[in-house]
Enzyme design. Structure first.
Site, mmCIF file in Angstrom:
data_model
loop_
_atom_site.group_PDB
_atom_site.id
_atom_site.type_symbol
_atom_site.label_atom_id
_atom_site.label_comp_id
_atom_site.label_asym_id
_atom_site.label_seq_id
_atom_site.Cartn_x
_atom_site.Cartn_y
_atom_site.Cartn_z
ATOM 1 N N ARG A 48 72.788 0.002 -24.288
ATOM 2 C CA ARG A 48 74.050 0.730 -24.119
ATOM 3 C C ARG A 48 74.740 0.346 -22.812
ATOM 4 N NH1 ARG A 48 74.906 6.836 -22.716
ATOM 5 N NH2 ARG A 48 77.101 7.114 -23.251
ATOM 6 N N HIS A 52 78.493 -1.015 -22.400
ATOM 7 C CA HIS A 52 79.531 -0.352 -21.599
ATOM 8 C C HIS A 52 80.012 -1.238 -20.461
ATOM 9 C CE1 HIS A 52 79.447 4.104 -22.922
ATOM 10 N NE2 HIS A 52 79.036 3.337 -23.907
ATOM 11 N N HIS A 175 73.521 0.638 -33.445
ATOM 12 C CA HIS A 175 73.243 2.073 -33.447
ATOM 13 C C HIS A 175 72.019 2.426 -34.295
ATOM 14 C CE1 HIS A 175 77.212 3.982 -31.749
ATOM 15 N NE2 HIS A 175 76.360 3.635 -30.811
ATOM 16 N N TRP A 191 69.564 7.980 -34.857
ATOM 17 C CA TRP A 191 70.145 7.350 -36.056
ATOM 18 C C TRP A 191 69.059 7.015 -37.091
ATOM 19 C CZ3 TRP A 191 72.415 6.237 -31.242
ATOM 20 C CH2 TRP A 191 73.797 6.429 -31.150
HETATM 21 FE FE1 HIF Z 1 77.029 3.501 -28.787
HETATM 22 N N1 HIF Z 1 76.963 5.508 -28.454
HETATM 23 N N2 HIF Z 1 78.984 3.654 -29.363
HETATM 24 N N3 HIF Z 1 77.108 1.488 -29.046
HETATM 25 N N4 HIF Z 1 75.110 3.375 -28.111
HETATM 26 C C1 HIF Z 1 75.881 6.232 -28.024
HETATM 27 C C2 HIF Z 1 74.616 5.761 -27.769
HETATM 28 C C3 HIF Z 1 74.250 4.429 -27.872
HETATM 29 C C4 HIF Z 1 79.722 4.809 -29.420
HETATM 30 C C5 HIF Z 1 79.316 6.070 -29.028
HETATM 31 C C6 HIF Z 1 78.020 6.374 -28.614
HETATM 32 C C7 HIF Z 1 78.169 0.790 -29.572
HETATM 33 C C8 HIF Z 1 79.372 1.308 -29.982
HETATM 34 C C9 HIF Z 1 79.749 2.639 -29.863
HETATM 35 C C10 HIF Z 1 74.353 2.236 -28.118
HETATM 36 C C11 HIF Z 1 74.830 0.959 -28.312
HETATM 37 C C12 HIF Z 1 76.104 0.635 -28.782
HETATM 38 C C13 HIF Z 1 76.244 7.607 -27.919
HETATM 39 C C14 HIF Z 1 75.316 8.734 -27.475
HETATM 40 C C15 HIF Z 1 77.559 7.708 -28.293
HETATM 41 C C16 HIF Z 1 78.402 8.977 -28.354
HETATM 42 C C17 HIF Z 1 75.151 8.761 -25.940
HETATM 43 C C18 HIF Z 1 74.232 9.891 -25.532
HETATM 44 O O1 HIF Z 1 74.512 11.039 -25.928
HETATM 45 O O2 HIF Z 1 73.248 9.646 -24.812
HETATM 46 C C19 HIF Z 1 81.023 4.502 -29.986
HETATM 47 C C20 HIF Z 1 82.151 5.518 -30.212
HETATM 48 C C21 HIF Z 1 81.045 3.162 -30.262
HETATM 49 C C22 HIF Z 1 82.173 2.330 -30.870
HETATM 50 C C23 HIF Z 1 82.473 2.689 -32.274
HETATM 51 C C24 HIF Z 1 77.800 -0.682 -29.769
HETATM 52 C C25 HIF Z 1 77.662 -1.030 -31.221
HETATM 53 C C26 HIF Z 1 76.724 -0.117 -31.898
HETATM 54 C C27 HIF Z 1 78.804 -1.688 -29.156
HETATM 55 C C28 HIF Z 1 76.487 -0.716 -29.109
HETATM 56 O O3 HIF Z 1 75.764 -1.756 -28.929
HETATM 57 C C29 HIF Z 1 72.963 2.572 -27.887
HETATM 58 C C30 HIF Z 1 71.800 1.580 -27.875
HETATM 59 C C31 HIF Z 1 72.898 3.947 -27.740
HETATM 60 C C32 HIF Z 1 71.647 4.800 -27.510
HETATM 61 C C33 HIF Z 1 71.467 5.126 -26.044
HETATM 62 C C34 HIF Z 1 70.262 6.002 -25.783
HETATM 63 O O4 HIF Z 1 70.168 6.504 -24.651
HETATM 64 O O5 HIF Z 1 69.397 6.184 -26.655
#
Ligand code: HIF
Length: 293
Positions: A48, A52, A175, A191
């Site tokens: 993540r 970001h 995700h 997920w």
């Molecule tokens: Fe995420 N994402 N992501 N994300 N993400 C969260 C957590 C992770 C979006 C929202 C969220 C991508 C796109 C988007 C990961 C990786 C990627 C969370 C939860 C949210 C809300 C955070 C929390 O509560 O801790 C949105 C709106 C996206 C665009 C549509 C990417 C594609 C899937 C680019 C990507 O690689 C990962 C890994 C996590 C889990 C983090 C964790 O602490 O477990």
């Protein structure tokens, strides 16, 4: 409109071996701190962070992106949509102390590559050469996506990166890793039953589970299925849109196609806006497992 230029400059005198050492230090620390987040470990939060720190990119003026390592500044890291990522930067602090020569942009991207590979995902060719830029290069907040959006929102959002429908669906497959946390995003739950194994199951879950839109304990609407797994509205958008759905079906059936397309779009994400000279060759770093064989 002025265009920002980001020219890759390799870390002086460092070779594949040095970056493999950084990889190994991250992978080893992931293993020894596998209790983090109720046994999920640090892999997902590192992925993540890599996303970001690249997600500020804007193709129209080439600003933002992973190049300057600007996530190290409070102005960027304090974005409410990045809550929880302090765990990732804290995890990396001692790694940067051990390898002070690596730029933050390179560290914040190689950590995602390390995590994906160690968690069983595809090999990701990675290139060095990001250079730390100053606080004045931190883009204004507002470039991260909100999870409430529908397919139209997701498509429009990724236009800023120049990603097409197929690329967006492949990317969203990440995700499968980790979970949402009430205390961070206001969403709740993982997920998948496995939070730290990189597979194409995100797509299988989208298609095969019975999803119900429900209000969670923070008052936010999310899709829930039996067994306590969830989808964000932006995830669920992929089955609501016929153009996205086609790729969801493809990747659910074909993990090799997903791995190969994911690799390509993740490289594109991490390298957005950076000019790499031909002399900077992509490194394919070895997993700990490969090195022990
Ligand atoms: Fe995420 N994402 N992501 N994300 N993400 C969260 C957590 C992770 C979006 C929202 C969220 C991508 C796109 C988007 C990961 C990786 C990627 C969370 C939860 C949210 C809300 C955070 C929390 O509560 O801790 C949105 C709106 C996206 C665009 C549509 C990417 C594609 C899937 C680019 C990507 O690689 C990962 C890994 C996590 C889990 C983090 C964790 O602490 O477990």
């Amino acid at each position: 409109q002025t265009q920002t230029v980001h020219i890759a400059k390799p870390e002086k005198g460092k070779s594949l071996t040095d970056f493999q050492s950084v990889y190994n230090a991250i992978a080893t620390k992931m293993k020894s701190e596998s209790d983090y987040d109720d046994g999920t470990g640090y892999g997902p939060v590192l992925v993540r962070l890599s996303w970001h720190s690249s997600a500020t990119y804007n193709i129209h003026d080439n600003s933002g992106g992973s190049y300057g390592g600007t996530f190290r500044f409070k102005k960027e890291a304090s974005d409410p949509l990045s809550k929880g990522l302090e765990n990732a930067t804290k995890f990396l602090d001692p790694i940067h102390e051990e390898f002070p020569w690596i730029s933050h942009g390179d560290l914040y991207t190689i950590c995602g590559v390390t995590a994906i590979q160690e968690l069983g995902g595809p090999k990701i060719p990675w290139r060095q050469g990001r250079v730390d830029t100053g606080p004045e290069t931190v883009p204004a907040q507002g470039r991260l996506p909100v999870p409430e959006g529908d397919a139209t929102y997701v498509r429009k959002y990724y236009e800023r990166f120049g990603f097409d429908d197929q690329e967006v669906v492949a990317l969203l497959g990440a995700h499968i890793l980790g979970k949402t946390h009430l205390k961070n995003s206001g969403y709740d739950g993982p997920w998948d039953d496995d939070t730290n194994i990189f597979t194409n199951e995100f797509f299988g879950n989208l298609l095969e589970r019975d999803w119900t839109l429900e209000k969670n304990d923070s008052g936010r609407m999310q899709y829930n299925a039996k067994g306590g797994i969830m989808m964000l509205p932006t995830d669920y958008a992929l089955v609501q849109d016929p153009k996205y759905l086609k790729y969801v079906q493809k990747y659910a059936k074909d993990q090799d196609a997903f791995f190969s397309d994911f690799r390509d779009i993740y490289v594109k994400l991490l390298e957005s806006g950076i000019d790499f000279d031909e002399s900077i060759e992509p490194f394919v770093l070895k997993t700990l497992k490969e090195q022990s064989e």
